[in-house]
Design a protein around this motif. Structure first.
Motif, PDB file in Angstrom:
ATOM      1  N   VAL A 171       0.829  -1.206   0.000  1.00  0.00           N
ATOM      2  CA  VAL A 171       0.000   0.000   0.000  1.00  0.00           C
ATOM      3  C   VAL A 171       0.867   1.260   0.000  1.00  0.00           C
ATOM      4  CG1 VAL A 171      -1.645   1.352   1.354  1.00  0.00           C
ATOM      5  CG2 VAL A 171      -1.982  -1.096   1.062  1.00  0.00           C
ATOM      6  N   ILE A 172       1.909   1.310   0.852  1.00  0.00           N
ATOM      7  CA  ILE A 172       2.716   2.530   0.908  1.00  0.00           C
ATOM      8  C   ILE A 172       3.543   2.709  -0.366  1.00  0.00           C
ATOM      9  CG2 ILE A 172       2.801   2.581   3.419  1.00  0.00           C
ATOM     10  CD1 ILE A 172       5.635   1.511   3.292  1.00  0.00           C
ATOM     11  N   LEU A 173       3.964   1.604  -0.989  1.00  0.00           N
ATOM     12  CA  LEU A 173       4.704   1.720  -2.251  1.00  0.00           C
ATOM     13  C   LEU A 173       3.788   2.167  -3.384  1.00  0.00           C
ATOM     14  CD1 LEU A 173       7.081  -1.380  -2.082  1.00  0.00           C
ATOM     15  CD2 LEU A 173       7.728   1.030  -1.988  1.00  0.00           C
ATOM     16  N   VAL A 174       2.563   1.667  -3.397  1.00  0.00           N
ATOM     17  CA  VAL A 174       1.589   2.116  -4.407  1.00  0.00           C
ATOM     18  C   VAL A 174       1.280   3.594  -4.209  1.00  0.00           C
ATOM     19  CG1 VAL A 174      -0.786   1.890  -5.212  1.00  0.00           C
ATOM     20  CG2 VAL A 174       0.581  -0.155  -4.778  1.00  0.00           C
ATOM     21  N   LEU A 175       1.153   4.016  -2.949  1.00  0.00           N
ATOM     22  CA  LEU A 175       0.914   5.430  -2.663  1.00  0.00           C
ATOM     23  C   LEU A 175       2.060   6.287  -3.181  1.00  0.00           C
ATOM     24  CD1 LEU A 175      -0.605   7.754  -1.281  1.00  0.00           C
ATOM     25  CD2 LEU A 175       0.573   7.157   0.841  1.00  0.00           C
ATOM     26  N   SER A 198       4.810  11.544   0.729  1.00  0.00           N
ATOM     27  CA  SER A 198       4.797  10.088   0.563  1.00  0.00           C
ATOM     28  C   SER A 198       6.205   9.517   0.600  1.00  0.00           C
ATOM     29  CB  SER A 198       4.114   9.717  -0.762  1.00  0.00           C
ATOM     30  OG  SER A 198       2.802  10.228  -0.826  1.00  0.00           O
ATOM     31  N   LEU A 199       7.139  10.226  -0.021  1.00  0.00           N
ATOM     32  CA  LEU A 199       8.530   9.773  -0.051  1.00  0.00           C
ATOM     33  C   LEU A 199       9.118   9.713   1.361  1.00  0.00           C
ATOM     34  CD1 LEU A 199      10.849   9.015  -2.006  1.00  0.00           C
ATOM     35  CD2 LEU A 199      11.530  11.415  -1.969  1.00  0.00           C
ATOM     36  N   CYS A 200       8.866  10.738   2.159  1.00  0.00           N
ATOM     37  CA  CYS A 200       9.361  10.767   3.544  1.00  0.00           C
ATOM     38  C   CYS A 200       8.765   9.629   4.366  1.00  0.00           C
ATOM     39  CB  CYS A 200       9.033  12.108   4.200  1.00  0.00           C
ATOM     40  SG  CYS A 200       9.992  13.505   3.582  1.00  0.00           S
ATOM     41  N   ILE A 201       7.469   9.386   4.199  1.00  0.00           N
ATOM     42  CA  ILE A 201       6.802   8.328   4.953  1.00  0.00           C
ATOM     43  C   ILE A 201       7.370   6.961   4.576  1.00  0.00           C
ATOM     44  CG2 ILE A 201       4.624   7.154   5.360  1.00  0.00           C
ATOM     45  CD1 ILE A 201       4.837   9.846   6.747  1.00  0.00           C
ATOM     46  N   VAL A 202       7.587   6.719   3.275  1.00  0.00           N
ATOM     47  CA  VAL A 202       8.120   5.428   2.830  1.00  0.00           C
ATOM     48  C   VAL A 202       9.534   5.213   3.363  1.00  0.00           C
ATOM     49  CG1 VAL A 202       8.902   4.119   0.820  1.00  0.00           C
ATOM     50  CG2 VAL A 202       6.688   5.267   0.770  1.00  0.00           C
ATOM     51  N   PHE A 203      10.388   6.233   3.289  1.00  0.00           N
ATOM     52  CA  PHE A 203      11.745   6.101   3.823  1.00  0.00           C
ATOM     53  C   PHE A 203      11.706   5.875   5.326  1.00  0.00           C
ATOM     54  CE2 PHE A 203      13.436   7.995  -0.144  1.00  0.00           C
ATOM     55  CZ  PHE A 203      14.497   7.118  -0.340  1.00  0.00           C
ATOM     56  N   SER A 204      10.756   6.513   6.002  1.00  0.00           N
ATOM     57  CA  SER A 204      10.606   6.314   7.436  1.00  0.00           C
ATOM     58  C   SER A 204      10.255   4.858   7.742  1.00  0.00           C
ATOM     59  CB  SER A 204       9.522   7.249   7.986  1.00  0.00           C
ATOM     60  OG  SER A 204       9.268   6.997   9.346  1.00  0.00           O
ATOM     61  N   GLU A 205       9.378   4.277   6.926  1.00  0.00           N
ATOM     62  CA  GLU A 205       8.994   2.890   7.137  1.00  0.00           C
ATOM     63  C   GLU A 205      10.151   1.942   6.841  1.00  0.00           C
ATOM     64  OE1 GLU A 205       6.307   1.808   8.431  1.00  0.00           O
ATOM     65  OE2 GLU A 205       5.231   3.709   8.521  1.00  0.00           O
ATOM     66  N   VAL A 206      10.928   2.239   5.805  1.00  0.00           N
ATOM     67  CA  VAL A 206      12.069   1.392   5.454  1.00  0.00           C
ATOM     68  C   VAL A 206      13.100   1.373   6.579  1.00  0.00           C
ATOM     69  CG1 VAL A 206      14.030   1.134   3.883  1.00  0.00           C
ATOM     70  CG2 VAL A 206      11.760   1.651   2.964  1.00  0.00           C
ATOM     71  N   ILE A 207      13.326   2.533   7.191  1.00  0.00           N
ATOM     72  CA  ILE A 207      14.285   2.621   8.293  1.00  0.00           C
ATOM     73  C   ILE A 207      13.826   1.776   9.474  1.00  0.00           C
ATOM     74  CG2 ILE A 207      15.262   4.199  10.017  1.00  0.00           C
ATOM     75  CD1 ILE A 207      15.392   6.323   7.881  1.00  0.00           C
ATOM     76  N   SER A 231       8.608  15.530   8.738  1.00  0.00           N
ATOM     77  CA  SER A 231       8.757  16.180   7.434  1.00  0.00           C
ATOM     78  C   SER A 231       7.660  15.739   6.479  1.00  0.00           C
ATOM     79  CB  SER A 231      10.132  15.857   6.835  1.00  0.00           C
ATOM     80  OG  SER A 231      11.175  16.296   7.671  1.00  0.00           O
ATOM     81  N   GLY A 232       7.333  14.433   6.515  1.00  0.00           N
ATOM     82  CA  GLY A 232       6.280  13.920   5.647  1.00  0.00           C
ATOM     83  C   GLY A 232       4.932  14.556   5.933  1.00  0.00           C
ATOM     84  N   TYR A 233       4.609  14.711   7.208  1.00  0.00           N
ATOM     85  CA  TYR A 233       3.315  15.298   7.552  1.00  0.00           C
ATOM     86  C   TYR A 233       3.282  16.805   7.331  1.00  0.00           C
ATOM     87  CZ  TYR A 233       0.839  11.201   8.943  1.00  0.00           C
ATOM     88  OH  TYR A 233       0.178  10.016   8.903  1.00  0.00           O
TER      89      TYR A 233
END
Length: 253
Positions: A171-175, A198-207, A231-233
């Motif tokens: 879901v987050i990658l599709v977003l 979206s980019l910040c949120i995805v990198f946050s999840e990867v970390i 930053s994402g929000y």
């Protein structure tokens, strides 16, 4: 204008306090503080902007409820598992609501005709990232030991938890992909802020996956993850308050 200054100062204050708590090893309190970021943002946005973007409001509310689950005491393993499933399900629903809001405004025929190569490359990239993330879940268990996995990941990597994590990552990658395509298609500040958020949120999840491995840099990773989340929000906030007119301009900050 004044509201923008207020949310920026408030987020900066939360970030400073969070960094202090992490550096002083008050991890429990820093987690509680992290759980207040999105709910505070949600209250602020709905208070001043109400229902200009209903799907964005739903996104904030669902995300906030999930974050607030950190304040529920962990009585036993079963209770922890229920919180784990409920929290991640709410996150997925939150991202889906935001994704729905983007997709309903896209013209798919024009996009497919203009960005065939881009979409193909992004599809291959997403498959590779998903493969890497799922692989890291299976590799974590032998690398760090069964006891660490049981203490860190609810259910110890059962099939149910792996499926849930897989759906969440999808879901987050599709977003991220849809927000990027939306930016290429519209090419304005509104779509740019959505993509950056979206980019910040995805990198946050990867970390978050890197934090599963015991490391002396865990505190630093926690701080980086928190900064990316904030930053994402902030980017989502800038996206949400932009004008819906064709001549979109960035608000002054």
């Amino acid at each position: 204008m004044r509201n923008s200054y207020f949310i920026l100062i408030f987020m900066l204050l939360l970030s400073v306090i969070y960094v202090f708590l992490e550096l002083e090893s008050y991890y429990e309190y820093s987690e509680y503080l992290k759980g207040l970021v999105v709910p505070s943002f949600c209250v602020f946005y709905i208070r001043f902007y109400k229902c200009q973007l209903p799907y964005f409001n739903l996104f904030l509310v669902l995300f906030s409820i999930s974050d607030l689950l950190v304040f529920i005491p962990e009585y036993d393993l079963l209770h922890e598992d229920l919180v784990y499933y409920l929290g991640n399900t709410l996150y997925i629903m939150a991202y889906l609501s935001l994704l729905f809001g983007i997709l309903k405004r896209l013209e798919f025929r024009k996009i497919l005709s203009r960005f065939k190569l881009t979409i193909s490359i992004l599809l291959v990239f997403n498959i590779y990232v998903l493969y890497t993330l799922v692989g890291s879940e299976f590799e974590t268990k032998p690398l760090v030991g069964i006891e660490f996995v049981k203490e860190t990941i609810p259910l110890g990597f059962t099939m149910a938890s792996i499926i849930l994590e897989f759906v969440y990552n999808c879901v987050i990658l599709v977003l991220l992909t849809v927000s990027f395509i939306n930016f290429l298609y519209r090419d304005n500040n509104k779509s740019l802020f959505l993509f950056l958020g979206s980019l910040c949120i995805v990198f946050s999840e990867v970390i978050q996956y890197a934090i599963f491995y015991p490391s002396e840099k865990e505190t630093l990773l926690n701080i980086v993850c928190f900064v990316l989340l904030v930053s994402g929000y902030l980017c989502f906030y800038l996206f949400a308050v932009q004008s819906v007119s064709k001549n979109v301009k960035s608000i002054g900050i």
